[in-house]
Enzyme design. Structure first.
Site, PDB file in Angstrom:
ATOM      1  N   GLU A 185       0.549  -1.302  -0.012  1.00 10.35           N
ATOM      2  CA  GLU A 185      -0.088  -0.080  -0.087  1.00 10.35           C
ATOM      3  C   GLU A 185       0.901   1.239  -0.067  1.00 10.35           C
ATOM      4  O   GLU A 185       0.450   2.196  -0.530  1.00 10.35           O
ATOM      5  CB  GLU A 185      -1.025  -0.039   1.229  1.00 10.35           C
ATOM      6  CG  GLU A 185      -2.302  -0.854   0.952  1.00 10.35           C
ATOM      7  CD  GLU A 185      -1.547  -2.277   1.437  1.00 10.35           C
ATOM      8  OE1 GLU A 185      -0.688  -2.693   1.856  1.00 10.35           O
ATOM      9  OE2 GLU A 185      -2.575  -3.303   0.911  1.00 10.35           O
ATOM     10  N   PHE A 223      -8.584  -3.638   1.066  1.00 10.56           N
ATOM     11  CA  PHE A 223      -9.597  -3.394   2.301  1.00 10.56           C
ATOM     12  C   PHE A 223      -9.104  -2.410   2.962  1.00 10.56           C
ATOM     13  O   PHE A 223      -7.611  -1.914   3.022  1.00 10.56           O
ATOM     14  CB  PHE A 223      -9.417  -4.698   3.394  1.00 10.56           C
ATOM     15  CG  PHE A 223      -9.883  -5.826   2.898  1.00 10.56           C
ATOM     16  CD1 PHE A 223     -11.478  -6.092   3.465  1.00 10.56           C
ATOM     17  CD2 PHE A 223      -9.691  -6.858   2.112  1.00 10.56           C
ATOM     18  CE1 PHE A 223     -12.086  -7.204   2.814  1.00 10.56           C
ATOM     19  CE2 PHE A 223     -10.103  -7.968   1.624  1.00 10.56           C
ATOM     20  CZ  PHE A 223     -11.511  -8.265   1.992  1.00 10.56           C
ATOM     21  N   ALA A 224      -9.977  -1.322   3.446  1.00 13.20           N
ATOM     22  CA  ALA A 224      -9.586  -0.184   3.935  1.00 13.20           C
ATOM     23  C   ALA A 224      -8.568  -0.401   5.064  1.00 13.20           C
ATOM     24  O   ALA A 224      -7.796   0.815   5.276  1.00 13.20           O
ATOM     25  CB  ALA A 224     -11.083   0.446   4.609  1.00 13.20           C
ATOM     26  N   PHE A 273      -6.211  -1.842   5.493  1.00 12.74           N
ATOM     27  CA  PHE A 273      -4.765  -1.874   4.975  1.00 12.74           C
ATOM     28  C   PHE A 273      -3.976  -0.353   4.622  1.00 12.74           C
ATOM     29  O   PHE A 273      -3.005  -0.293   4.409  1.00 12.74           O
ATOM     30  CB  PHE A 273      -4.534  -2.652   3.830  1.00 12.74           C
ATOM     31  CG  PHE A 273      -5.034  -4.013   3.833  1.00 12.74           C
ATOM     32  CD1 PHE A 273      -5.064  -4.727   5.109  1.00 12.74           C
ATOM     33  CD2 PHE A 273      -5.471  -4.669   2.764  1.00 12.74           C
ATOM     34  CE1 PHE A 273      -5.547  -6.039   5.183  1.00 12.74           C
ATOM     35  CE2 PHE A 273      -5.914  -6.388   2.939  1.00 12.74           C
ATOM     36  CZ  PHE A 273      -6.120  -6.635   3.910  1.00 12.74           C
ATOM     37  N   HIS A 307     -10.315  -6.955   8.316  1.00 12.70           N
ATOM     38  CA  HIS A 307     -11.179  -6.670   7.065  1.00 12.70           C
ATOM     39  C   HIS A 307     -12.800  -5.905   7.267  1.00 12.70           C
ATOM     40  O   HIS A 307     -13.180  -6.093   6.527  1.00 12.70           O
ATOM     41  CB  HIS A 307     -11.209  -7.831   6.452  1.00 12.70           C
ATOM     42  CG  HIS A 307      -9.913  -8.777   6.246  1.00 12.70           C
ATOM     43  ND1 HIS A 307      -9.246  -9.263   6.955  1.00 12.70           N
ATOM     44  CD2 HIS A 307      -9.364  -8.667   5.061  1.00 12.70           C
ATOM     45  CE1 HIS A 307      -8.226  -9.993   6.312  1.00 12.70           C
ATOM     46  NE2 HIS A 307      -8.056  -9.605   5.176  1.00 12.70           N
TER      47      HIS A 307
END
Lengths: 324, 470
Positions: A60, A83-84, A86, A127
């Protein structure tokens, strides 16, 4: 106008922007060949090519860092976090670099980070999170949390057009559950303008994202008990529509601030504090918050259900306010 | 512990004719510390709205008169416990109850005396006992009944409603926003036919042609129950008169009842004034930050003229005629919201030139609008100018500010076709800026001819004076 799911609306919006603006490109883990973990970008690589739909390595930091650079060079990158949760790996690039760049150097960073967020499917602590309040706290970042297919598409267009880094929180629980008519043509929805999801007279619920629907169902129950509940959907958490919130509070004098994120330091606290500061003389009851408890999101379905605010929880909170 | 003695704060005398004042707002609450001369509260009298400074340094020990109440001059309003004294801080609970809207009556004295600073005992919740209030809802949770939410407190204050008289439907019988709105809308609810309802019997303000004796009240359902304000009719809104409005109303009526009002008017060719003003405007603005308004010109000309007409600057005092060797010039100032009028006074206006007068007018007007006038600023006027012409009106008959003998009205400056004489002595039509000026005078003292001569002289001054005369 066509009936689209929340996910299709996002996909349509993104495709529309890529067709009209060559500077827009997508980068993320498995967004290309695989079409994205949730298939938002399915078929994109075929249409736009591998240079505009880029499969990134599992980093990321690299994705958001690369986007920041590309945006500085005039591109309009749209990054996808699988996924947010991360996004924390990219914190430094977002918070230290992207958010401050315009302030430091006067150069805009027109970048969008898409963040599939929220729980409700036993995704567990890595997650299921809703980290919008962390980023709403950072001057220089904008946070968008659409609750309907129509808003999802219009707000995505606005996010891509916006010259600032925008975090676009799309709620996974709504992806395929929510279906509604969405205009086929391109349109934008301004940031900082709340939407009254449901009009009411007695209590205001201030919320966003998936909780809009939870609030609406609870309001439906309260309606049977002759209590009229207004549901205000902020749509964007930063900037947020204080005016609309205060107007609703002035009307009803009782407020429930509701969010799926954990309670302490959640964005609801900011809203509650603002109401206390600016609408104190309109209040007929203490401002009430309903949020997730201060814990990681549990895996276990019954525990997760206890964690995420449910319709019954919200309804009983509303009953307490009504009785106050 | 207690060192000094308690300092009393009393309702100040805000002018000779003022006998009472209304508490607009407490700027400090009980338990807060305050410095000497720091603003403690705002009061409103029929002359001025002003702040009252603290007479000493210490802690606000007691507030005895609540916001919205009107009391006589000299009434004790609060007590300041000097530094070191035990602050008589009420517990939060009690503080809430002390909230003006809830409190039935101030009941001052009594409870107060007891807590001299030496008796370290904080007087705490003893004082304000709840109003009886229609029984019924009393379900044990006493707290709910007495708590008044911010919005209810505000609505109660706005409508002058005593929350204690409303039947609450909230938690523990709390009065909710809905309750108070319904109460205001429909007048007090037909009290729950309880035999015990001793609605605090107001000396019912209006009850026309008193039909029965007041003790019959509780049984007569909708009508007489009206505890507080008269209910508004359909489409009507009620709002309480503030102290200033009451003062204006009283004064206007009294003036008309006192003086024999007559108004004379004169038309003034303001060409010369306009020209001088054009010339002076820029430099006045630049050098002094002052705008030489037409009002200042008229004021200057009028004050000068008054020197020759002492009776117009005079007063009838019993059977004496008072004249003076000075002019204290009142200027009628409309307050910003259009809901009030105040007449601050420029002392010794005869000693001011145009610049001085213009500056004084700007100063008092600004201070009037900012509520910064001092009691002295509204007293001792000998003659008044009112200027309603700003909106284009060309004539009016103002009411004299008692006990003066005259009031000058200045009206809109309008370009008019005007007959003048050319160099050959022939009549020609010219376009001239014309202003109507009126003098409303008390015919008991000033005769019509005198008023006419006065107006004539004011006109001459305005039409003939050069820049140096101003």
């Amino acid at each position: 106008v066509a009936e689209r799911t929340y996910l299709q609306a996002i996909s349509d919006g993104l495709r529309q922007e890529m067709r009209r603006d060559k500077r827009v490109f997508v980068i993320g883990e498995d967004v290309g060949v695989y079409g994205g973990a949730f298939k938002v970008t399915l078929g994109f690589q075929e249409e736009f090519g591998a240079w505009r739909v880029i499969d990134a390595p599992l980093s990321e930091t690299a994705i958001v860092g690369g986007c920041t650079g590309a945006a500085l060079m005039g591109m309009r990158p749209v990054a996808e976090m699988q996924f947010a949760d991360f996004v924390s790996c990219a914190w430094d690039h977002l918070v230290t670099v992207a958010a401050k760049q315009f302030y430091r150097a006067g150069t805009p960073v027109p970048m969008v980070v898409r963040l599939p967020s929220g729980g409700g499917f036993s995704g567990g602590p890595f997650h299921s999170q809703n980290p919008e309040s962390s980023f709403a706290h950072i001057p220089g970042l904008k946070c968008v949390c659409p609750a309907t297919p129509e808003d999802a598409k219009g707000l995505l267009a606005t996010a891509i057009e916006d010259p600032n880094p925008v975090l676009y929180f799309e709620h996974k629980h709504l992806y395929r559950r929510l279906k509604a008519d969405v205009p086929e043509e391109r349109y934008t929805i301004p940031f900082g303008e709340a939407r009254t999801h449901r009009e009411g007279e007695d209590i205001s619920v201030i919320t966003w994202g998936a909780m809009v629907h939870t609030a609406d169902e609870a309001a439906e129950e309260l309606a049977k008990e002759d209590v009229s509940v207004e549901v205000v959907d902020l749509r964007t958490v930063m900037p947020w529509d204080r005016k609309a919130v205060l107007a609703s509070v002035e009307k009803t004098s009782k407020v429930l601030v509701l969010h799926e994120d954990t309670r302490t330091g959640g964005f609801g606290a900011e809203i509650a504090a603002t109401i206390a500061e600016e609408a104190f003389e309109s209040l007929d009851a203490p401002v009430k918050r309903i949020a997730a408890p201060d814990s990681p999101v549990p895996f276990s379905p019954p525990l997760e259900k206890a964690f995420i605010p449910q319709v019954e929880t919200v309804a009983s909170g509303l009953r307490e306010l009504a009785a106050y | 512990m207690a060192t000094g003695t308690i300092i009393d704060v009393v309702m100040p005398q805000m002018g000779v004719s003022v006998s009472e004042g209304t508490i607009v707002k407490w700027l400090k609450s009980e338990g807060e510390t305050i410095e000497a001369d720091e603003a403690l509260l705002e009061i409103s009298t029929d002359k001025v709205d002003t702040e009252v400074p603290s007479p000493g340094t210490g802690v606000v020990a007691k507030i005895l008169v609540h916001e919205g109440e009107t009391v006589d001059v000299g009434t004790k309003l609060a007590e300041i416990a000097p530094e070191g004294a035990e602050p008589a801080v009420a517990e939060p609970e009690a503080a809430v109850e002390a909230e003006p809207a809830v409190e039935p009556e101030p009941e001052p004295a009594a409870a107060v005396k007891a807590d001299a600073p030496s008796s370290a005992e904080p007087p705490a919740p003893a004082a304000p006992v709840e109003t009886p209030a229609p029984a019924a809802a009393g379900d044990g949770s006493e707290n709910g009944k007495s708590f008044v939410s911010p919005v209810v407190a505000r609505i109660a204050a706005e409508h002058g409603v005593d929350v204690g008289t409303i039947q609450g439907t909230g938690q523990g019988g709390r009065v909710t926003k809905k309750d108070i709105l319904a109460f205001i809308e429909s007048g007090p609810a037909p009290a729950p036919a309880a035999p015990t309802t001793p609605t605090p019997v107001e000396t019912a303000p209006t009850a026309p042609a008193a039909p029965t004796d007041p003790s019959a009240q509780p049984t007569a359902p909708p009508v007489a129950a009206s505890a507080q304000p008269q209910a508004a009719g359909t489409g009507e809104t009620l709002e309480p008169m503030n102290a200033m409005r009451r003062g204006i109303a009283e004064h206007m009526r009294r003036s008309l009842d006192t003086a024999a009002h007559v108004t004379s008017a004169i038309e003034v060719d303001m060409s010369k004034v306009v020209a001088i003003r054009e010339k002076l405007k820029a430099s006045y603005q630049k050098d002094y930050g002052v705008n030489p308004t037409y009002l200042a010109f008229v004021g200057r000309a009028a004050v000068d003229t008054l020197h020759d007409y002492p009776w117009i600057n005079g007063e009838l005092r019993d059977d004496q005629i008072v004249t003076r060797n000075y002019v204290n010039l009142g200027i009628a100032v409309e307050l910003a919201d259009g809901k009030g009028l105040i007449v601050p006074v420029i002392k010794n206006a005869e000693g001011l030139n145009l610049l001085g007068l213009a500056r004084s007018i700007a100063d008092i007007a600004a201070r009037a609008r900012d509520k910064k006038l001092l009691p002295d600023d509204v007293q001792g006027g000998t003659f008044t100018i009112t200027n309603p012409g700003g909106y284009g009106t060309f004539h009016g008959t103002p009411v004299i500010s008692q006990p003066q003998a005259g009031i000058l009205g200045t009206y809109a400056l309008v370009k008019r076709p005007w007959v003048v004489q050319d160099a050959l002595g022939n009549d020609v039509l010219a376009i001239r800026p014309i202003m109507n000026i009126t003098l409303t005078y008390d015919h008991r003292l000033v005769d019509g001819a005198l008023a006419g001569r006065f107006l004539h002289d004011v006109r001459e001054n305005l039409q003939t004076w050069g820049e140096d005369r101003y």
